[in-house]
Design a protein around this motif. Structure first.
Motif, short mmCIF file in Angstrom:
data_model
loop_
_atom_site.label_atom_id
_atom_site.label_comp_id
_atom_site.label_asym_id
_atom_site.label_seq_id
_atom_site.Cartn_x
_atom_site.Cartn_y
_atom_site.Cartn_z
N THR A 135 28.12 -9.69 54.01
CA THR A 135 28.12 -9.30 52.54
C THR A 135 27.22 -7.96 52.20
OG1 THR A 135 28.19 -11.65 51.97
CG2 THR A 135 27.33 -10.08 50.18
N ALA A 136 26.22 -7.72 53.15
CA ALA A 136 25.20 -6.62 52.72
C ALA A 136 26.06 -5.41 53.12
CB ALA A 136 23.93 -6.68 53.44
N SER A 137 26.76 -5.50 54.34
CA SER A 137 27.43 -4.25 54.95
C SER A 137 28.75 -4.05 54.17
CB SER A 137 27.84 -4.67 56.38
OG SER A 137 28.50 -3.64 56.83
N ILE A 138 29.56 -5.10 53.80
CA ILE A 138 30.69 -4.88 53.08
C ILE A 138 30.58 -4.36 51.64
CG2 ILE A 138 33.19 -5.73 52.57
CD1 ILE A 138 32.87 -7.67 55.20
N GLY A 139 29.35 -4.99 51.01
CA GLY A 139 29.16 -4.70 49.61
C GLY A 139 28.66 -3.30 49.56
N ASP A 140 27.92 -2.84 50.53
CA ASP A 140 27.65 -1.54 50.37
C ASP A 140 28.76 -0.47 50.56
OD1 ASP A 140 25.38 0.73 50.40
OD2 ASP A 140 26.57 1.14 52.26
N ALA B 247 30.88 -0.79 47.20
CA ALA B 247 29.93 -0.50 46.19
C ALA B 247 30.10 1.32 46.00
CB ALA B 247 28.50 -0.46 46.33
N ARG B 248 31.00 1.98 46.84
CA ARG B 248 31.12 3.16 46.62
C ARG B 248 32.39 3.42 45.92
NH1 ARG B 248 29.39 6.07 51.39
NH2 ARG B 248 28.19 4.53 52.89
N ALA B 249 33.17 2.16 45.65
CA ALA B 249 34.40 2.54 44.61
C ALA B 249 33.93 1.83 43.42
CB ALA B 249 35.69 2.22 45.29
N PRO C 269 27.68 -5.38 41.49
CA PRO C 269 27.81 -6.93 41.34
C PRO C 269 29.41 -7.07 41.86
CG PRO C 269 26.67 -5.92 39.39
CD PRO C 269 27.11 -5.03 40.09
N ALA C 270 30.34 -6.46 41.40
CA ALA C 270 31.58 -6.65 41.64
C ALA C 270 31.90 -6.46 43.17
CB ALA C 270 32.80 -5.91 40.80
N ALA C 271 31.35 -5.42 43.84
CA ALA C 271 31.35 -5.05 45.18
C ALA C 271 30.61 -6.47 46.06
CB ALA C 271 30.45 -3.92 45.47
N TYR C 272 29.53 -6.81 45.74
CA TYR C 272 28.90 -7.77 46.64
C TYR C 272 29.46 -9.09 46.40
CZ TYR C 272 25.26 -4.40 48.06
OH TYR C 272 24.80 -3.25 48.70
N ALA C 273 30.12 -9.55 45.22
CA ALA C 273 30.78 -10.41 45.21
C ALA C 273 32.07 -10.71 46.10
CB ALA C 273 31.24 -10.79 43.64
N ALA C 274 32.69 -9.39 46.21
CA ALA C 274 34.07 -9.62 46.80
C ALA C 274 33.77 -9.42 48.23
CB ALA C 274 34.93 -8.18 46.32
N ALA C 275 32.49 -8.97 48.63
CA ALA C 275 32.16 -8.83 50.20
C ALA C 275 31.94 -10.17 50.44
CB ALA C 275 30.82 -7.95 50.49
N GLY C 276 31.36 -11.22 50.09
CA GLY C 276 31.17 -12.29 50.08
C GLY C 276 32.37 -13.38 50.52
N VAL C 277 33.43 -12.85 50.03
CA VAL C 277 34.76 -13.63 50.36
C VAL C 277 35.19 -13.42 51.96
CG1 VAL C 277 37.08 -13.52 49.79
CG2 VAL C 277 35.42 -13.18 48.11
#
Length: 286
Positions: free
Chosen positions: A62-67, A70-72, A76-84
């Protein structure tokens, strides 16, 4: 042999002033303690460790994919999607666990879990590559791979495949139970449909204009005959013979009319043959 103390109770008679009542008597009993099941302890410990590894994998992915996302978009939306990403393959592992007694049903969530895992590892690796830290990205991707491998080993240890005949019996029982469960929903749907039809028909009937009352025209066999225009009024209890005699004296000569009069004033179950017999007798004496 190790033992442990267990308190038991029983009803015993107790007498005071000559009156006896049953009361609870508590006493201690020493029972043996079974030896520790180290196999179960070890398996529980490994399963717990696999759970912690899964949580760590979710946190890292989640931390890696969220970061990376988050570039785009917003964080909040980036880390929520990363948890998927990791939650998908972990959910597939849970479904595989539920189907651990049926290898055929477990095959689909197992394959879907591997696909979801590959996508998650690729996303973590892509984050390291974009951040010019490819080695860290590859190591981070390996975290999800190790978590998946650990859970696969644990599930294989818990799985108890059934033999072919037992599996067929289970499938048949599952199909019968599923059919009964499906019929519950079907009957509920039919009940709703029938209720809707009844309500619609009631609404249409209430909204239709009132039709004027129509005069019922009696059929020919119920049309009044001259013999029935005026019937004598009964003057108390009458026998069939009295009723026939009264009808004849009142001018009712039609046999059917006489039969109806007899059934009205004398006997509702009078037989046609009896009435005709009385009519013949009266006509012979007339």
């Amino acid at each position: 042999m190790r033992t442990r103390t267990v308190q038991r109770t029983e009803l015993v008679p107790h007498t005071i002033d000559g009156r006896t009542e049953l009361v609870l008597d508590r006493y201690d009993v020493e029972i043996p303690v079974p030896p520790r099941d180290w196999d179960r302890i070890v398996l529980g410990t490994v399963t717990g460790a696999a759970g912690l590894i899964g949580v760590a994998s979710i946190a890292w992915s989640t931390a890696s994919i969220g970061d990376l996302l988050a570039r785009a978009t917003i964080a909040p939306a980036a880390y929520a999607a990363a948890g998927v990403f990791d939650l998908v393959w972990l959910s597939c592992m849970a479904l595989e666990w539920l189907a651990r007694y049926d290898q055929q049903r477990a095959a689909l969530p197992r394959r879907a879990g591997y696909v979801a895992l590959a996508i998650a590892m690729a996303a973590v690796g892509a984050h390291g590559w974009i951040a010019d830290q490819l080695a860290i990205g590859l190591v981070g991707a390996a975290v999800s791979g190790l978590a998946k491998a650990m859970w696969t080993v644990v599930l294989r240890h818990h799985a108890k495949p059934l033999d072919d005949r037992t599996q067929q019996w289970v499938d048949q029982q599952r199909a019968k139970a599923g059919g009964r469960l499906a019929m519950v929903a079907v009957r509920r749907e039919l009940t709703r449909a029938e209720s809707a039809v009844a309500a619609e028909q009631a609404a249409i009937g209430a909204a239709s204009p009132e039709t004027p009352e129509t005069v019922r025209t009696p059929p020919e066999d119920e049309a009044e005959t001259p013999d029935e225009e005026e019937q004598p009024t009964p003057s108390g209890p009458m026998t069939i013979a009295d009723a026939v005699r009264t009808a004849i004296s009142s001018g009712i000569t039609n046999p059917d009319a006489v039969l109806r009069y007899v059934r009205k004033v004398a006997d509702a179950n009078a037989k046609e043959a009896s009435v005709e017999r009385y009519l013949r007798g009266l006509r012979r004496t007339a």
